[in-house]
Scaffold this active site. Structure first.
Site, mmCIF file in Angstrom:
data_model
loop_
_atom_site.group_PDB
_atom_site.id
_atom_site.type_symbol
_atom_site.label_atom_id
_atom_site.label_comp_id
_atom_site.label_asym_id
_atom_site.label_seq_id
_atom_site.Cartn_x
_atom_site.Cartn_y
_atom_site.Cartn_z
ATOM 1 C CG HIS A 104 -1.778 1.218 1.336
ATOM 2 N ND1 HIS A 104 -1.816 1.953 2.493
ATOM 3 C CD2 HIS A 104 -2.583 1.852 0.459
ATOM 4 C CE1 HIS A 104 -2.626 3.000 2.317
ATOM 5 N NE2 HIS A 104 -3.107 2.957 1.093
ATOM 6 C CG HIS A 123 -2.419 3.446 6.032
ATOM 7 N ND1 HIS A 123 -1.239 3.667 5.339
ATOM 8 C CD2 HIS A 123 -2.896 4.673 6.348
ATOM 9 C CE1 HIS A 123 -1.039 4.973 5.234
ATOM 10 N NE2 HIS A 123 -2.020 5.596 5.843
#
Length: 176
Positions: A104, A123
């Protein structure tokens, strides 16, 4: 009817006639074009020169070993899981290796032994190492890159390829 109106009308007719021809041509092309060949599983794999990353006798179940593959700028982890898994190598087919850069945003992942996952502190994406690095939670949209491994007759473990794009790279091609 003014001269301008006649030009607009002629323009519409040409446009509609051209559209009809284009649609007919596209339909013919779709009918005449053979279906593309489907890639066999694993053909997207980029192969590298074999790199020794460890030995079977040095691994302990559920204790990660830091590695770098395909180069020093690409951190990874080597794991002995204790139960055979798809893509696992070694006598028990339980040895796997993954990139530890989250697909990501590139945060460094950490291994959580109780559920055998790699986890992102940025995250909170989570990846299942027993299922080929499949994402199980979080913002990441790709699975974790898994390294293709081979074990020789002395127990040396070699990494030879990567099945997904490593974060931050435009390709997984080594720079010369």
């Amino acid at each position: 009817m003014s001269k301008c109106d006649k030009l607009v009308d002629v323009g519409r007719r040409h446009f509609l006639r051209g559209s009809a021809f284009a649609a007919a041509g596209a339909a013919t092309a779709v009918i005449a074009t053979p279906e593309p060949a489907r890639a066999a599983p694993g053909l997207a794999l980029v192969n590298y020169p074999a790199t020794r990353i460890g030995n079977v006798k040095d691994l302990k179940i559920n204790e990660p070993v830091d590695i770098a593959f395909p180069d020093e700028g690409s951190p990874g982890v080597l794991l002995k899981l204790g139960a055979a898994v798809e893509g696992g190598v070694g006598p028990d087919a339980d040895i796997v290796a993954f990139s530890v850069l989250c697909p990501h945003k590139g945060w460094l992942l950490s291994y959580k032994g109780d559920d055998k996952s790699l986890n992102c502190p940025g995250h909170f994406s989570r990846f299942d190492v027993e299922n080929g690095g499949q994402q199980i939670w979080g913002h990441a949209t790709n699975n974790l890159p898994q390294f293709q491994l081979r074990v020789d007759d002395k127990g040396d473990i070699f990494a030879e390829g990567v099945d997904e794009l490593i974060y931050g790279r435009l390709s997984n091609v080594l720079e010369g």
